[in-house]
Scaffold this motif. Structure first.
Motif: not given
Length: 164
Positions: A132-136
């Motif tokens: 999940k790119k947003t989490a990164a």
């Protein structure tokens, strides 16, 4: 059988990092006026009032990121062991820094703890990126702050390590 409302895990994951911050603040508040104030600090050291809102924001951001990963992977599963395990490890190291630095006055070991935290947080961020790119992306401000905190811890240790 009662089902947990969808918002409960989101709130729980988001608030979890604050638990260690809250407990650590008990140690910090006691040590700032006497021990920490007596230390030589670089001119670029943030004022004391900055730390609580910054950590509050960072804890919220990383906590919500962990929720996004947990949700994306369908909860606690075999697939979530590494990304959430790395997260738990870096969070435990994060929480350990305060009792090491402020509680035991071990500035050098505090630096070691911070460097380990930074490494684990970097690994966490990398593992989250493909999930999940947003989490990164939510971890990036934390990584930046850990970099500054490590430099600050190093300078404080270097300038005060002979101080009793």
């Amino acid at each position: 059988m009662e089902v947990v409302p969808a918002w409960v895990p989101a709130v729980g994951f988001t608030l979890l990092p604050h638990a260690g911050g809250f407990l650590g603040s008990k140690v910090t508040k006691k040590e700032i006026p006497v021990w920490y104030e007596s230390l030589q600090k670089p001119s670029w050291c943030p004022p004391n009032w900055v730390f609580a809102p910054v950590w509050g924001t960072l804890y919220t951001s990383m906590g919500f990121g962990s929720y996004l990963v947990w949700k994306e992977l369908g909860g606690f599963s075999e697939e979530s062991v590494v990304p959430l395990g790395l997260y738990a490890g870096q969070l435990a190291l994060n929480w350990a820094w305060t009792p090491v630095f402020f509680g035991a006055h071990k500035m050098g070991w505090g630096l070691v703890t911070l460097l380990l935290t930074t490494g684990m947080a970097t690994a966490t961020t990398a593992s989250w990126y493909n999930i999940k790119k947003t989490a990164a992306y939510l971890m990036v401000p934390y990584l930046a702050w850990l970099t500054m905190a490590s430099a600050l811890n190093y300078r404080i240790w270097k300038d005060n390590h002979n101080k009793k």
